[in-house]
Write a protein that holds these residues in place. Structure first.
Motif, PDB file in Angstrom:
ATOM      1  N   UNK A  56       4.710  15.198  -6.289  1.00 13.54           N
ATOM      2  CA  UNK A  56       5.451  15.254  -5.324  1.00 13.54           C
ATOM      3  C   UNK A  56       6.052  13.824  -4.457  1.00 13.54           C
ATOM      4  N   UNK A  57       7.478  14.807  -5.179  1.00 12.24           N
ATOM      5  CA  UNK A  57       8.730  14.349  -4.998  1.00 12.24           C
ATOM      6  C   UNK A  57       8.798  13.766  -3.880  1.00 12.24           C
ATOM      7  N   UNK A  58       8.704  14.371  -2.496  1.00 15.34           N
ATOM      8  CA  UNK A  58       9.525  14.736  -0.969  1.00 15.34           C
ATOM      9  C   UNK A  58       8.311  13.327  -0.885  1.00 15.34           C
ATOM     10  N   UNK A  59       6.998  14.036  -0.841  1.00 11.98           N
ATOM     11  CA  UNK A  59       5.933  12.222  -0.042  1.00 11.98           C
ATOM     12  C   UNK A  59       6.523  11.347  -0.528  1.00 11.98           C
ATOM     13  N   UNK A  60       6.361  11.479  -1.870  1.00 10.83           N
ATOM     14  CA  UNK A  60       6.448   9.820  -2.450  1.00 10.83           C
ATOM     15  C   UNK A  60       7.543   9.246  -1.921  1.00 10.83           C
ATOM     16  N   UNK A  61       9.064  10.302  -2.038  1.00  6.88           N
ATOM     17  CA  UNK A  61      10.386   9.540  -0.628  1.00  6.88           C
ATOM     18  C   UNK A  61       9.938   8.861   0.148  1.00  6.88           C
ATOM     19  N   UNK A  62       9.352   9.986   0.966  1.00 11.05           N
ATOM     20  CA  UNK A  62       9.041   9.190   2.652  1.00 11.05           C
ATOM     21  C   UNK A  62       8.142   8.096   3.126  1.00 11.05           C
ATOM     22  N   UNK A  63       7.532   7.553   1.642  1.00 14.55           N
ATOM     23  CA  UNK A  63       5.921   6.428   1.501  1.00 14.55           C
ATOM     24  C   UNK A  63       6.841   5.544   0.804  1.00 14.55           C
ATOM     25  N   UNK A  64       7.918   5.934   0.495  1.00 14.04           N
ATOM     26  CA  UNK A  64       8.488   4.269  -0.476  1.00 14.04           C
ATOM     27  C   UNK A  64       9.351   4.144  -0.084  1.00 14.04           C
ATOM     28  N   UNK A 104       1.061  -1.270  -0.008  1.00 10.82           N
ATOM     29  CA  UNK A 104      -0.066   0.168   0.318  1.00 10.82           C
ATOM     30  C   UNK A 104       1.065   1.446   0.021  1.00 10.82           C
ATOM     31  N   UNK A 105       1.937   1.657   0.723  1.00 15.09           N
ATOM     32  CA  UNK A 105       2.573   3.044   0.271  1.00 15.09           C
ATOM     33  C   UNK A 105       3.764   2.597  -1.185  1.00 15.09           C
ATOM     34  N   UNK A 106       4.196   1.407  -1.052  1.00 20.12           N
ATOM     35  CA  UNK A 106       5.061   1.328  -2.253  1.00 20.12           C
ATOM     36  C   UNK A 106       3.631   2.106  -3.696  1.00 20.12           C
ATOM     37  N   UNK A 107       2.472   1.631  -3.402  1.00 19.17           N
ATOM     38  CA  UNK A 107       1.192   2.667  -3.863  1.00 19.17           C
ATOM     39  C   UNK A 107       0.935   4.058  -4.094  1.00 19.17           C
ATOM     40  N   UNK A 108       0.825   4.103  -3.111  1.00 17.25           N
ATOM     41  CA  UNK A 108       0.828   5.336  -2.803  1.00 17.25           C
ATOM     42  C   UNK A 108       2.101   6.717  -2.451  1.00 17.25           C
ATOM     43  N   UNK A 109       3.391   6.319  -3.239  1.00 16.63           N
ATOM     44  CA  UNK A 109       4.657   6.171  -3.778  1.00 16.63           C
ATOM     45  C   UNK A 109       4.776   6.223  -4.807  1.00 16.63           C
ATOM     46  N   UNK A 110       4.129   5.523  -5.605  1.00 13.90           N
ATOM     47  CA  UNK A 110       3.995   5.693  -6.990  1.00 13.90           C
ATOM     48  C   UNK A 110       3.154   6.738  -7.604  1.00 13.90           C
ATOM     49  N   UNK A 111       1.816   7.273  -6.802  1.00 11.80           N
ATOM     50  CA  UNK A 111       0.917   7.779  -6.789  1.00 11.80           C
ATOM     51  C   UNK A 111       2.002   9.051  -6.588  1.00 11.80           C
ATOM     52  N   UNK A 112       2.222   9.143  -5.323  1.00  9.93           N
ATOM     53  CA  UNK A 112       2.900  11.115  -5.726  1.00  9.93           C
ATOM     54  C   UNK A 112       4.356  11.272  -6.582  1.00  9.93           C
ATOM     55  N   UNK A 113       4.458  10.107  -6.967  1.00 13.40           N
ATOM     56  CA  UNK A 113       6.107  10.793  -7.360  1.00 13.40           C
ATOM     57  C   UNK A 113       5.344  10.946  -9.327  1.00 13.40           C
ATOM     58  N   UNK A 114       4.191  10.374  -9.533  1.00 14.88           N
ATOM     59  CA  UNK A 114       3.285  10.335 -10.975  1.00 14.88           C
ATOM     60  C   UNK A 114       2.371  11.447 -10.387  1.00 14.88           C
ATOM     61  N   UNK A 115       2.277  12.464  -9.978  1.00 12.38           N
ATOM     62  CA  UNK A 115       1.778  13.792  -9.723  1.00 12.38           C
ATOM     63  C   UNK A 115       2.902  15.031  -9.148  1.00 12.38           C
TER      64      UNK A 115
END
Length: 288
Positions: free
Chosen positions: A97-105, A84-95
């Motif tokens: 939101x790089x800082x939040x994506x990095x945290x989630x990934x 779930x965290x990976x998918x959320x990170x994927x969604x964030x980097x695709x949109x």
């Protein structure tokens, strides 16, 4: 022991996702009545919906993923929390939101590590490399991709290792480390005959561009032109061919042919993806 009905359905969806039948997966998910699901089944169902939609280019998934992450945060299922965290990170980097994506990934990577899921670790690292590269953290991107290659090689997943090897070459290329990019692409070339056509497409156009940047225009074009023998169904990849081919003509000083090729690419890209970054890249090269 017979599996519960919900789990049986989820197994079918997982097979669709594994075989890249994302539209079929989503179609089947939409037929399922999830109103009577237990909280556990509902969370798993949400993961499957989010994954299918992400692969189909739908990134408006916060309402699905945030409650799912919250559920798994307090469960013992580290693997699904990581997913779930990976998918959320994927969604964030695709949109963007790089800082939040990095945290989630990073959280995804740590959770996959807790449950000794090497494939999951590699997936998270590959996306972390993408985020790092976009953020200008080249050394971090290179480190993540090298770890990915080691993991996939250890798992005997040659296709995934080849994708990461190509990605590493591309990080070098876009960072101006042309010689390192060429060495990396040459390493990928050894096993490219076993790759799928999408991987070959990306490999040839980037390898050809790297060679052309070094000054060997003819050899660079010979490598790039290998994509002409690949499937015409790869439309996005064909748009990249126009972009990279025009770029090589530009490096050669053949500006008339560069303009002709890039305008053809722009016309083609407007038909298949009018709001994508393909358009801005082609226009940038035309401006050059």
């Amino acid at each position: 022991m017979k599996q519960p009905a919900a789990l049986q359905k989820f197994c079918i969806i997982e097979e669709f996702l594994k075989s890249k039948r994302f539209s079929d997966a989503l179609e089947q998910l939409n037929k399922i009545d999830s109103s009577s699901f237990s909280p556990s089944d509902k969370a798993y169902y949400s993961i499957l919906v989010a994954e299918a939609k992400l692969f189909l280019g739908d990134y408006n998934l916060s309402d699905i993923l945030l409650p799912t992450i919250e559920f798994y945060k307090y469960s013992n299922d580290n693997e699904k929390f990581a997913r779930a965290k990976f998918l959320f990170g994927w969604m964030l980097d695709a949109t963007g939101n790089l800082l939040e994506a990095r945290e989630s990934l990073l959280e995804s990577y740590a959770a996959y590590k807790r449950c000794d899921n090497l494939e999951g670790q590699a997936k998270a690292l590959n996306d972390l490399a993408y985020v790092a590269d976009l953020s200008g953290e080249v050394d971090s991107a290179i480190s993540c991709l090298r770890q990915c290659i080691d993991i996939y090689t250890g798992l005997s997943d040659n296709r995934a290792a080849m994708i990461c090897s190509n990605n590493l070459g591309t990080v070098y290329l876009w960072s101006g480390l042309i010689e390192k990019a060429i060495v990396q692409y040459a390493e990928t070339e050894k096993n490219i005959s076993d790759a799928g056509e999408d991987i070959k497409y990306k490999h040839y156009i980037r390898y050809g561009l790297a060679i052309a940047h070094r000054g060997d225009i003819r050899r660079g074009r010979d490598i790039l032109e290998k994509v002409r023998f690949l499937s015409p169904r790869l439309k996005r990849e064909k748009a990249f061919y126009y972009e990279f081919s025009g770029w090589v003509y530009n490096l050669e000083g053949n500006f008339a042919e560069a303009e002709k090729t890039l305008l053809a690419g722009l016309e083609f890209s407007l038909k298949i993806a009018p709001e994508s970054t393909l358009i801005s890249q082609l226009k940038r090269l035309l401006a050059d």
